[in-house]
Design a protein around this motif. Sequence first.
Motif, PDB file in Angstrom:
ATOM      1  N   LEU A 217       0.862  -1.182   0.000  1.00 39.16           N
ATOM      2  CA  LEU A 217       0.000   0.000   0.000  1.00 39.16           C
ATOM      3  C   LEU A 217       0.899   1.233   0.000  1.00 39.16           C
ATOM      4  O   LEU A 217       1.845   1.330   0.782  1.00 39.16           O
ATOM      5  CB  LEU A 217      -0.896   0.017   1.243  1.00 39.16           C
ATOM      6  CG  LEU A 217      -1.606   1.340   1.572  1.00 39.16           C
ATOM      7  CD1 LEU A 217      -2.591   1.706   0.480  1.00 39.16           C
ATOM      8  CD2 LEU A 217      -2.298   1.247   2.925  1.00 39.16           C
TER       9      LEU A 217
ATOM     10  N   CYS B 266      -6.516   2.564   2.770  1.00 38.42           N
ATOM     11  CA  CYS B 266      -6.073   2.303   4.130  1.00 38.42           C
ATOM     12  C   CYS B 266      -5.691   0.838   4.277  1.00 38.42           C
ATOM     13  O   CYS B 266      -5.850   0.036   3.350  1.00 38.42           O
ATOM     14  CB  CYS B 266      -7.160   2.676   5.140  1.00 38.42           C
ATOM     15  SG  CYS B 266      -8.682   1.709   4.943  1.00 38.42           S
ATOM     16  N   GLU B 267      -5.207   0.493   5.466  1.00 39.58           N
ATOM     17  CA  GLU B 267      -4.765  -0.880   5.707  1.00 39.58           C
ATOM     18  C   GLU B 267      -5.920  -1.869   5.569  1.00 39.58           C
ATOM     19  O   GLU B 267      -5.742  -2.981   5.071  1.00 39.58           O
ATOM     20  CB  GLU B 267      -4.155  -0.979   7.106  1.00 39.58           C
ATOM     21  CG  GLU B 267      -3.600  -2.375   7.411  1.00 39.58           C
ATOM     22  CD  GLU B 267      -2.967  -2.449   8.778  1.00 39.58           C
ATOM     23  OE1 GLU B 267      -2.656  -3.573   9.215  1.00 39.58           O
ATOM     24  OE2 GLU B 267      -2.769  -1.391   9.417  1.00 39.58           O
ATOM     25  N   GLU B 268      -7.114  -1.458   5.989  1.00 42.37           N
ATOM     26  CA  GLU B 268      -8.277  -2.337   5.849  1.00 42.37           C
ATOM     27  C   GLU B 268      -8.558  -2.628   4.375  1.00 42.37           C
ATOM     28  O   GLU B 268      -8.895  -3.760   4.011  1.00 42.37           O
ATOM     29  CB  GLU B 268      -9.501  -1.678   6.503  1.00 42.37           C
ATOM     30  CG  GLU B 268     -10.764  -2.527   6.410  1.00 42.37           C
ATOM     31  CD  GLU B 268     -11.981  -1.810   6.974  1.00 42.37           C
ATOM     32  OE1 GLU B 268     -13.104  -2.306   6.771  1.00 42.37           O
ATOM     33  OE2 GLU B 268     -11.794  -0.744   7.615  1.00 42.37           O
TER      34      GLU B 268
ATOM     35  N   LEU C  69      -6.323  -2.739   2.037  1.00 41.99           N
ATOM     36  CA  LEU C  69      -5.291  -3.662   1.577  1.00 41.99           C
ATOM     37  C   LEU C  69      -5.604  -5.088   2.001  1.00 41.99           C
ATOM     38  O   LEU C  69      -5.370  -6.039   1.245  1.00 41.99           O
ATOM     39  CB  LEU C  69      -3.922  -3.231   2.124  1.00 41.99           C
ATOM     40  CG  LEU C  69      -2.722  -4.037   1.615  1.00 41.99           C
ATOM     41  CD1 LEU C  69      -2.587  -3.911   0.101  1.00 41.99           C
ATOM     42  CD2 LEU C  69      -1.441  -3.578   2.309  1.00 41.99           C
ATOM     43  N   GLN C  70      -6.140  -5.267   3.193  1.00 46.53           N
ATOM     44  CA  GLN C  70      -6.516  -6.605   3.650  1.00 46.53           C
ATOM     45  C   GLN C  70      -7.621  -7.187   2.766  1.00 46.53           C
ATOM     46  O   GLN C  70      -7.590  -8.365   2.412  1.00 46.53           O
ATOM     47  CB  GLN C  70      -6.966  -6.543   5.108  1.00 46.53           C
ATOM     48  CG  GLN C  70      -5.843  -6.233   6.085  1.00 46.53           C
ATOM     49  CD  GLN C  70      -6.353  -6.072   7.511  1.00 46.53           C
ATOM     50  OE1 GLN C  70      -7.561  -5.982   7.743  1.00 46.53           O
ATOM     51  NE2 GLN C  70      -5.432  -6.020   8.465  1.00 46.53           N
TER      52      GLN C  70
END
Length: 686
Positions: free
Chosen positions: A287, A338-340, A342-343
């Motif tokens: 990311l 955001c990281e979410e 990317l998950q």
Amino acid sequence: MSDEQSQQPAAAYLEILNGALVGTRFPLGAETIIGRDDEDLPMKEGGIDLADTRVSRRHARIYIQRGRYYLEDCHSTNGTFLNTFRLQPGAPCVLREGSNVQVGRVHMRFRPTLNSAETSGDSNAAAPWASEIGLNEEIFDLSLTANPDASASQADISMLFCPVDLPEPEISVVLDAPAVVDALREAITDDEKASESDDLRRLRAMAQVSIGLGGEHDRESLFAKIMDFIFVIFPTAERAFVVLRDKESGEFKPSAASTREPSGEGEVLALSEAIVDEVVSQQRSILSNDAADDHRFDDHQSIRRLGIRSMMCAPLLVDNEVMGLIQIDTHRETHSFCEEDLQILTGIGAQVAIALKNFVLYEDIGHLFESFVTASVHAIEARDPTTAGHSFRVAEYSRHLATVVDQSGQKMLRDINFSRDQMRELRYAALLHDFGKVGVREHVLIKARKLYHSEMDVLEERFRYAYASLERQAYRELIDQHGELSPEEFKLRRGAMDKYLSREAAQLQRFMAMIKHANEPSVLDDEVTDDLRAVADFIFPGNDGEHVQLLTAPELDALTLARGSLTPEERLEIQSHVSHTFAFLSHIPWTASLSAVADIAHAHHEKLDGTGYPQGLVGDEIPVQSRIMAVADIFDALTAGDRPYKCSLGVDQALDILHHEASTGKVDPILVDVFIDSQGYQLFNQ
């Protein structure tokens, strides 16, 4: 029911929401019948009388048990609906605060109140309805999510209860699963998108991704769906693409790309070797919210030129094998990932990788089966090398004719359509239509002429024996007369004998020439000449003076065959190959999409007038695929290269024979015309 009764307070009640009784509240007792009053079946006291012709006399009932109210349909004609779902007759369902009940055209709302036991004691004790208030609205929303067209829903909902001596179970909701799945497959409208939260929209899209990945068998369609879902799951994404590893070169090449808005850019994103290496080699998801200045990108010019700000890249990972990567990006500074996110993208990448792995496995299985079919065809054609290529040509002729029929606008063919699976069925049936010939004796299968070589050798030896016998008899008679004849008479008698033997030898030679001519098979029915009868009537003396026929009865029967080279018994054995084919193909566990292969091959020698074999089917009893194959099989058999038992015919003569077969009710005349008009006969001209 009086106005006073309708307005009095009650422990629980139904409130009418529409129609002439709108606003009226009907109190509920231990059991309340909902129906329509009738002279023959009067409504019981305390019942709810609805003057609606769609309401049955005893339509539904509401009763209380263990402090809960239940609604049950009494096998009504038009059904009882709870929150738009039609109840199963006789299956009681729990009523909750605000439950929507529909009987006929009348809509009602259920309202409960606390009982006396709950109003006394601890004032803070929660009512049994308190935890359930609003749950029916959630179920109602779920039903709308599963099927926006609630009025047309055929789903059944049942909330059942167990006997009193068992613990009270959790309330269960029964939905029509196919309807839910079909609704998830469909794209939602703009209005629905606007009314949904981001989380619900993502959840729906993720479910659609899972369903789409499991139901697609075509890579292009799969990637097209993935691209659409990406923009739903990630509202800020503006570009997305999938890169796969090439099997041969090992290089990564774009396989699918899309943008949220149409653009003139011919390139979505130039691949960064550093990013590819980290995602693929290190199996990491990346990311970057400032891609233009991110040191991990070694191709900054393309990133700046495309205005990329935020990007995500995840591997397509399955069983520690990276099959490619998926990347999305945006150029807006305010729309970063955001990281979410990317998950979620990593999870999607894993799903795509599993689907691709399945594609590879399906392709491997397909190639394996194709090799098996090809090997089977070569095996049967190896028994008769002169027919090499016949099955493959029949398959191609059949494919061509089926394609033209599928696209035809003719009135008689307009309703005939072939799916991709049906085309595969036809192809496999055509390739394997002669496999049953493995059950036919080889000397019968490759019989070139009416008499076998061994039979012809015996016949030629008999001719030589016949001449020798005639010669022996003539010399014996001459010797017996030697003492009675003068030298001059003996000389004359010897000359007459030589002329006699010369005539007999010439006659035998003519007979042999006629036999060799008659021994050649014919494609069409030919008349049998009387000359063969004369050969059969020729008798010569044996060693002991007995009469010996020059031609035996079985030999005469074989030589007088009007068409082909096979005797009736041999023809039956050849025809049995169709039954052998059906038996063989029936042992193969075909998938549902190929289940008709055996039946199609079984009927390719059937005739419209019922004279075909082996089942004697008539007209429409013969599958259209089999009728298509029959045209292809006949044409190729007539025009194929010279075979030992027949000469190759020209295209014009073969088409004339097809026309004759059609005019006599043997093969489908419409299919013959389509085959000719589409010039299908020219497929193998070269």
